[in-house]
Design a protein around this motif. Structure first.
Motif, PDB file in Angstrom:
ATOM      1  N   THR A  24     -28.368   9.407 -19.856  1.00 42.41           N
ATOM      2  CA  THR A  24     -27.330  10.444 -20.075  1.00 42.41           C
ATOM      3  C   THR A  24     -26.154  10.372 -19.434  1.00 42.41           C
ATOM      4  O   THR A  24     -26.483  10.357 -18.003  1.00 42.41           O
ATOM      5  CB  THR A  24     -28.200  11.625 -19.992  1.00 42.41           C
ATOM      6  OG1 THR A  24     -29.334  11.643 -20.824  1.00 42.41           O
ATOM      7  CG2 THR A  24     -27.169  13.008 -20.552  1.00 42.41           C
ATOM      8  N   ARG A  25     -25.022  10.515 -19.854  1.00 39.21           N
ATOM      9  CA  ARG A  25     -23.713  10.734 -19.131  1.00 39.21           C
ATOM     10  C   ARG A  25     -23.433  12.268 -18.878  1.00 39.21           C
ATOM     11  O   ARG A  25     -23.490  12.904 -20.039  1.00 39.21           O
ATOM     12  CB  ARG A  25     -22.727  10.019 -20.011  1.00 39.21           C
ATOM     13  CG  ARG A  25     -23.000   8.526 -20.214  1.00 39.21           C
ATOM     14  CD  ARG A  25     -21.837   7.720 -20.107  1.00 39.21           C
ATOM     15  NE  ARG A  25     -21.876   6.337 -20.303  1.00 39.21           N
ATOM     16  CZ  ARG A  25     -22.656   5.213 -19.688  1.00 39.21           C
ATOM     17  NH1 ARG A  25     -22.660   5.623 -18.281  1.00 39.21           N
ATOM     18  NH2 ARG A  25     -22.719   4.168 -20.034  1.00 39.21           N
ATOM     19  N   VAL A  26     -22.776  12.529 -17.903  1.00 43.73           N
ATOM     20  CA  VAL A  26     -22.342  14.118 -17.366  1.00 43.73           C
ATOM     21  C   VAL A  26     -20.945  13.805 -17.547  1.00 43.73           C
ATOM     22  O   VAL A  26     -20.443  12.810 -16.761  1.00 43.73           O
ATOM     23  CB  VAL A  26     -22.979  14.236 -16.066  1.00 43.73           C
ATOM     24  CG1 VAL A  26     -22.319  15.656 -15.916  1.00 43.73           C
ATOM     25  CG2 VAL A  26     -24.391  14.417 -15.979  1.00 43.73           C
ATOM     26  N   LEU A  27     -20.153  14.543 -18.327  1.00 44.42           N
ATOM     27  CA  LEU A  27     -19.066  14.680 -18.345  1.00 44.42           C
ATOM     28  C   LEU A  27     -18.422  16.052 -17.744  1.00 44.42           C
ATOM     29  O   LEU A  27     -19.090  16.935 -18.045  1.00 44.42           O
ATOM     30  CB  LEU A  27     -18.267  14.210 -19.876  1.00 44.42           C
ATOM     31  CG  LEU A  27     -18.650  13.000 -20.050  1.00 44.42           C
ATOM     32  CD1 LEU A  27     -19.771  12.844 -20.944  1.00 44.42           C
ATOM     33  CD2 LEU A  27     -17.560  12.372 -21.120  1.00 44.42           C
ATOM     34  N   THR A  28     -17.329  16.022 -17.132  1.00 50.33           N
ATOM     35  CA  THR A  28     -16.584  17.188 -16.733  1.00 50.33           C
ATOM     36  C   THR A  28     -15.152  17.294 -17.113  1.00 50.33           C
ATOM     37  O   THR A  28     -14.616  16.585 -16.842  1.00 50.33           O
ATOM     38  CB  THR A  28     -17.025  17.388 -15.099  1.00 50.33           C
ATOM     39  OG1 THR A  28     -18.377  17.044 -14.977  1.00 50.33           O
ATOM     40  CG2 THR A  28     -16.099  18.524 -14.356  1.00 50.33           C
ATOM     41  N   LEU A  29     -14.928  18.706 -17.370  1.00 56.44           N
ATOM     42  CA  LEU A  29     -13.512  19.000 -17.245  1.00 56.44           C
ATOM     43  C   LEU A  29     -13.269  20.162 -16.430  1.00 56.44           C
ATOM     44  O   LEU A  29     -14.062  21.196 -16.513  1.00 56.44           O
ATOM     45  CB  LEU A  29     -13.318  19.645 -18.922  1.00 56.44           C
ATOM     46  CG  LEU A  29     -11.671  19.887 -19.310  1.00 56.44           C
ATOM     47  CD1 LEU A  29     -10.736  18.741 -18.801  1.00 56.44           C
ATOM     48  CD2 LEU A  29     -11.860  20.508 -20.513  1.00 56.44           C
ATOM     49  N   ARG A  30     -12.290  20.052 -15.673  1.00 60.31           N
ATOM     50  CA  ARG A  30     -11.796  21.101 -14.721  1.00 60.31           C
ATOM     51  C   ARG A  30     -10.643  21.950 -15.287  1.00 60.31           C
ATOM     52  O   ARG A  30      -9.796  21.485 -15.856  1.00 60.31           O
ATOM     53  CB  ARG A  30     -11.398  20.408 -13.346  1.00 60.31           C
ATOM     54  CG  ARG A  30     -12.682  19.787 -12.591  1.00 60.31           C
ATOM     55  CD  ARG A  30     -12.398  19.008 -11.601  1.00 60.31           C
ATOM     56  NE  ARG A  30     -13.490  18.446 -10.775  1.00 60.31           N
ATOM     57  CZ  ARG A  30     -14.361  17.510 -11.223  1.00 60.31           C
ATOM     58  NH1 ARG A  30     -13.985  16.956 -12.193  1.00 60.31           N
ATOM     59  NH2 ARG A  30     -15.391  17.092 -10.572  1.00 60.31           N
ATOM     60  N   ALA A  31     -10.839  23.282 -14.775  1.00 59.98           N
ATOM     61  CA  ALA A  31      -9.677  24.102 -15.353  1.00 59.98           C
ATOM     62  C   ALA A  31      -8.444  23.736 -14.479  1.00 59.98           C
ATOM     63  O   ALA A  31      -8.508  23.233 -13.529  1.00 59.98           O
ATOM     64  CB  ALA A  31     -10.181  25.504 -14.908  1.00 59.98           C
ATOM     65  N   ALA A  32      -7.426  23.906 -15.340  1.00 57.22           N
ATOM     66  CA  ALA A  32      -6.037  23.781 -14.777  1.00 57.22           C
ATOM     67  C   ALA A  32      -5.848  24.787 -13.859  1.00 57.22           C
ATOM     68  O   ALA A  32      -6.276  26.073 -13.912  1.00 57.22           O
ATOM     69  CB  ALA A  32      -5.180  23.851 -15.944  1.00 57.22           C
ATOM     70  N   ARG A  33      -5.117  24.362 -12.697  1.00 55.99           N
ATOM     71  CA  ARG A  33      -4.835  25.391 -11.356  1.00 55.99           C
ATOM     72  C   ARG A  33      -3.595  25.650 -11.645  1.00 55.99           C
ATOM     73  O   ARG A  33      -2.584  24.790 -11.759  1.00 55.99           O
ATOM     74  CB  ARG A  33      -5.180  24.609 -10.244  1.00 55.99           C
ATOM     75  CG  ARG A  33      -6.899  24.533  -9.897  1.00 55.99           C
ATOM     76  CD  ARG A  33      -6.843  24.137  -8.357  1.00 55.99           C
ATOM     77  NE  ARG A  33      -8.267  23.807  -8.060  1.00 55.99           N
ATOM     78  CZ  ARG A  33      -9.230  23.937  -7.973  1.00 55.99           C
ATOM     79  NH1 ARG A  33      -9.742  24.358  -8.754  1.00 55.99           N
ATOM     80  NH2 ARG A  33     -10.212  23.847  -7.404  1.00 55.99           N
ATOM     81  N   ASP A  34      -2.980  26.845 -11.289  1.00 60.80           N
ATOM     82  CA  ASP A  34      -1.864  27.167 -11.170  1.00 60.80           C
ATOM     83  C   ASP A  34      -1.206  26.753  -9.698  1.00 60.80           C
ATOM     84  O   ASP A  34      -1.790  26.835  -8.949  1.00 60.80           O
ATOM     85  CB  ASP A  34      -1.411  28.910 -11.292  1.00 60.80           C
ATOM     86  CG  ASP A  34      -1.962  29.591 -12.547  1.00 60.80           C
ATOM     87  OD1 ASP A  34      -2.442  30.339 -12.610  1.00 60.80           O
ATOM     88  OD2 ASP A  34      -1.821  28.741 -13.467  1.00 60.80           O
ATOM     89  N   VAL A  35      -0.029  25.996  -9.736  1.00 64.41           N
ATOM     90  CA  VAL A  35       0.289  25.548  -8.641  1.00 64.41           C
ATOM     91  C   VAL A  35       1.568  26.536  -8.025  1.00 64.41           C
ATOM     92  O   VAL A  35       2.195  27.051  -8.480  1.00 64.41           O
ATOM     93  CB  VAL A  35       1.137  24.158  -8.723  1.00 64.41           C
ATOM     94  CG1 VAL A  35       0.850  23.375  -7.611  1.00 64.41           C
ATOM     95  CG2 VAL A  35       0.406  23.255  -9.844  1.00 64.41           C
TER      96      VAL A  35
END
Length: 170
Positions: A159-170
């Motif tokens: 099983t592959r684990v995939l992740t999407l991270r929230a865009a951070r304000d810079v």
């Protein structure tokens, strides 16, 4: 309480008792269930699962679970919940084969991810996908998910684990 979500073509709303037959039909379709949990199960188990959505998940506010509708017809299932397998919140979704190939999977996954970031204030959202499920892996990668690790299951499958991270304000 699971809120109602809308996309351009989809309505995600809490299940109704009248949805049982369509829910069971979706989960009994082996083209769908082969990728869900441990694979196809007897119809009675899917009916019991549908019942638990009301008696446990909704009654206790455990996590968000939606019926996915297009033009009033139930065409899928969606949820977002914390799971130990990923150590965070995971999106789970399924669409009936008649809905495949029209971009609805991407639309649904984007809606679930946006809900995780915007409503649940998550820093990242995860998905787990059987390594052989090339269509789902490609869909998630297209919308920005990245493969972070593999889990070897008891039966030897991956099983592959995939992740999407929230865009951070810079």
């Amino acid at each position: 309480m699971t809120p109602t979500l809308r996309t351009e073509r989809l309505l995600l709303d809490p299940y109704l008792p009248d949805d049982e037959e369509a829910f069971v039909a979706l989960f009994q379709d082996t083209r769908v269930s082969r990728w869900m949990g441990d694979g196809p199960v007897p119809e009675e188990e899917d009916r019991a699962l549908f019942g638990r959505i009301f008696t446990k998940v909704y009654a206790r506010g455990l996590f968000d679970v939606w019926a996915v509708r297009r033009d009033g017809e139930l065409i899928g299932h969606a949820e977002i919940k914390r799971t130990d397998a990923v150590g965070g919140h995971e999106i789970i979704y399924a669409l009936a084969p008649a809905a495949w190939g029209a971009g609805l999977g991407s639309e649904l996954a984007r809606a679930l991810t946006a809900y995780g970031f915007d409503t649940l204030a998550l820093a990242e959202v995860h998905a787990t996908v059987a390594a052989e499920n090339g269509a789902s892996l490609a869909l998630l990668e297209r919308i920005g998910f990245e493969h972070v690790r593999d889990i070897t299951e008891d039966d030897g499958s991956t099983t592959r684990v995939l992740t999407l991270r929230a865009a951070r304000d810079v």
